[in-house]
Design a protein around this motif. Structure first.
Motif, PDB file in Angstrom:
ATOM      1  N   UNK A   8       0.838  -1.203   0.000  1.00 33.06           N
ATOM      2  CA  UNK A   8       0.000   0.000   0.000  1.00 33.06           C
ATOM      3  C   UNK A   8       0.870   1.249   0.000  1.00 33.06           C
ATOM      4  N   UNK A   9       1.986   1.222   0.721  1.00 30.49           N
ATOM      5  CA  UNK A   9       2.908   2.358   0.720  1.00 30.49           C
ATOM      6  C   UNK A   9       3.473   2.596  -0.680  1.00 30.49           C
ATOM      7  N   UNK A  20      -3.971   6.293   3.384  1.00 26.30           N
ATOM      8  CA  UNK A  20      -5.386   6.331   3.775  1.00 26.30           C
ATOM      9  C   UNK A  20      -6.286   6.441   2.546  1.00 26.30           C
ATOM     10  N   UNK A  21      -5.868   7.229   1.562  1.00 25.44           N
ATOM     11  CA  UNK A  21      -6.637   7.356   0.325  1.00 25.44           C
ATOM     12  C   UNK A  21      -6.688   6.025  -0.406  1.00 25.44           C
ATOM     13  N   UNK A  22      -5.576   5.303  -0.427  1.00 29.31           N
ATOM     14  CA  UNK A  22      -5.549   3.981  -1.064  1.00 29.31           C
ATOM     15  C   UNK A  22      -6.581   3.076  -0.411  1.00 29.31           C
ATOM     16  N   UNK A  23      -6.615   3.024   0.914  1.00 30.86           N
ATOM     17  CA  UNK A  23      -7.570   2.162   1.614  1.00 30.86           C
ATOM     18  C   UNK A  23      -9.012   2.605   1.362  1.00 30.86           C
ATOM     19  N   UNK A  24      -9.240   3.912   1.279  1.00 28.31           N
ATOM     20  CA  UNK A  24     -10.578   4.420   0.971  1.00 28.31           C
ATOM     21  C   UNK A  24     -10.990   3.978  -0.425  1.00 28.31           C
ATOM     22  N   UNK A  39      -2.325  -8.161   4.808  1.00 27.48           N
ATOM     23  CA  UNK A  39      -1.799  -7.100   3.957  1.00 27.48           C
ATOM     24  C   UNK A  39      -2.524  -6.998   2.625  1.00 27.48           C
ATOM     25  N   UNK A  40      -2.610  -5.792   2.105  1.00 32.14           N
ATOM     26  CA  UNK A  40      -3.112  -5.569   0.759  1.00 32.14           C
ATOM     27  C   UNK A  40      -1.920  -5.509  -0.178  1.00 32.14           C
TER      28      UNK A  40
END
Length: 62
Positions: A8-9, A20-24, A39-40
């Motif tokens: 995600x990073x 946070x935007x990625x998770x949203x 983990x994603x």
């Protein structure tokens, strides 16, 4: 050679957004992501295609 899986990073840095935007986007905009344990993981080619199709369009993210 197979395309590497990114965190995600890594994807946040690739797109120039926060993690946070990625998770949203995963939850609300069907961003292509694969859950591996807790983990994603992402493939840049899938994310780039998703962005080109307008998946990240709109200004409703924090």
């Amino acid at each position: 050679m197979a395309e590497p899986w990114l965190s995600a990073d890594d994807i946040a840095a690739h797109l120039g957004v926060t993690k946070d935007t990625v998770y949203t986007w995963i939850a609300e905009k069907a961003m292509p992501a694969h859950k591996v344990g807790r983990l994603w993981k992402f493939q840049a080619s899938e994310i780039d295609d998703w962005v080109r199709r307008g998946g990240a369009a709109g200004d409703d993210t924090p």
